[in-house]
Design an enzyme around this catalytic site. Structure first.
Site, short mmCIF file in Angstrom:
data_model
loop_
_atom_site.label_atom_id
_atom_site.label_comp_id
_atom_site.label_asym_id
_atom_site.label_seq_id
_atom_site.Cartn_x
_atom_site.Cartn_y
_atom_site.Cartn_z
CE LYS A 17 57.40 29.64 93.86
NZ LYS A 17 56.81 28.65 94.77
NE ARG A 93 61.92 29.71 98.82
CZ ARG A 93 62.14 28.93 97.77
NH1 ARG A 93 62.26 29.43 96.58
NH2 ARG A 93 62.22 27.64 97.92
NE ARG A 130 57.12 19.56 93.03
CZ ARG A 130 57.44 20.81 93.38
NH1 ARG A 130 56.86 21.83 92.79
NH2 ARG A 130 58.32 21.02 94.34
NE ARG A 162 62.04 19.99 94.25
CZ ARG A 162 61.74 21.28 94.32
NH1 ARG A 162 61.21 21.90 93.27
NH2 ARG A 162 61.96 21.97 95.42
NE ARG A 173 60.51 22.39 99.55
CZ ARG A 173 59.87 21.67 98.64
NH1 ARG A 173 59.54 20.41 98.91
NH2 ARG A 173 59.56 22.17 97.48
P1 AMP Z 1 62.48 25.60 95.11
O1 AMP Z 1 62.67 24.73 93.92
O2 AMP Z 1 62.19 27.04 94.73
O3 AMP Z 1 61.44 25.05 96.05
O4 AMP Z 1 63.87 25.64 95.90
C1 AMP Z 1 64.45 24.45 96.39
C2 AMP Z 1 65.39 24.78 97.55
O5 AMP Z 1 66.46 25.62 97.09
C3 AMP Z 1 64.78 25.55 98.70
O6 AMP Z 1 64.08 24.71 99.63
C4 AMP Z 1 66.03 26.19 99.33
O7 AMP Z 1 66.79 25.24 100.03
C5 AMP Z 1 66.82 26.57 98.08
N1 AMP Z 1 66.42 27.93 97.59
C6 AMP Z 1 65.83 28.21 96.39
N2 AMP Z 1 65.61 29.53 96.26
C7 AMP Z 1 66.06 30.09 97.41
C8 AMP Z 1 66.09 31.44 97.89
N3 AMP Z 1 65.60 32.46 97.16
N4 AMP Z 1 66.62 31.66 99.11
C9 AMP Z 1 67.12 30.66 99.87
N5 AMP Z 1 67.11 29.37 99.48
C10 AMP Z 1 66.58 29.07 98.26
#
Ligand code: AMP
Length: 222
Positions: A17, A93, A130, A162, A173
């Site tokens: 994404k 999400r 990654r 990360r 996740r």
């Molecule tokens: P990502 O980089 O999109 O994988 O997001 C990293 C982390 O941020 C996720 O594992 C959640 O802890 C938090 N997060 C990001 N976007 C959301 C969302 N839309 N709703 C809830 N938590 C989020």
């Protein structure tokens, strides 16, 4: 200038994404709104939001819907998003978030929703290998590192793993994705907005397929 676009990009963690959104945001000149990037910036800057978010994020758990919606609503209210559109990456999400977004944008709020479909085995491998730039979010991997060891080619920042790209957090996740996010596929299919693209192809092919779908959608609605 190319016309803008109003898009949600869905897909498991590691589906590509972020990579596609960077390219799409240049193609359509719209902001790439990644809730993950915004939250990581808040953690880095030690804001009250960041302090609250860090533990949940490091463990791979989702933050409360209302909290994330308020950050997104604030960003969507900025001029670039209001006039040209946006790419939402990592949001919504949950069905709760999707309903709030629908209310925020009104009935004709999105051109379409791109679902990048990638098998779980492939994303597992992409995630554990990654590496990302701490400052600008550019994405690398053990097999495609930056030119200078672990210094970002784009901005010179440090390229790191990360904290939530560990095997344990990845499992949390991916299971949150199955439970909370997968239902969005039906949610958007029912509204006639869903476009699924094979995200296991190389990034150039995924990008062209995505642009074709957007063009078809926008011509259809013109
Ligand atoms: P990502 O980089 O999109 O994988 O997001 C990293 C982390 O941020 C996720 O594992 C959640 O802890 C938090 N997060 C990001 N976007 C959301 C969302 N839309 N709703 C809830 N938590 C989020």
């Amino acid at each position: 200038m190319a016309a803008g676009v109003r898009l949600v990009v869905l897909g498991k963690q590691g589906a590509g994404k972020g990579t596609q959104c960077v390219r799409l945001s240049h193609r359509y000149a719209v902001p790439h709104i990644s809730t993950g990037d915004m939250l990581r910036a808040a953690v880095r800057n030690k804001t009250p939001l960041g302090e609250q978010a860090k533990v949940l994020m490091d463990g791979g758990s989702l933050l409360p819907d209302e909290l994330v919606m308020s950050i997104v609503a604030e960003r969507l209210a900025e001029r670039d998003a209001r006039t040209r559109g946006f790419l939402l990456d990592g949001f919504p999400r949950t069905v709760g978030q999707a309903e709030m977004l629908e209310e925020e944008l009104g009935e004709h709020g999105l051109d379409c929703v791109i679902n990048l479909e990638v098998p779980t085995e492939l994303v597992m491998n992409r995630l554990v290998t990654r590496r990302v730039c701490e400052d600008c979010g550019a994405i690398y991997s053990l097999s495609q590192p930056p030119t200078q060891p672990w210094t970002c080619d784009v901005c010179g920042g440090s390229v790191i793993q990360r904290p939530d790209d560990t095997a344990d957090a990845i499992m949390v996740r991916l299971s949150a994705y199955e439970k909370e996010t997968r239902p969005l596929i039906d949610f958007y299919a029912e509204r006639g907005l869903l476009e699924t693209i094979d995200g296991s192809q190389d990034p150039d092919t995924v990008f062209s397929a995505t642009v074709s779908v957007i063009t078809r959608r926008k011509e259809g609605s013109a």
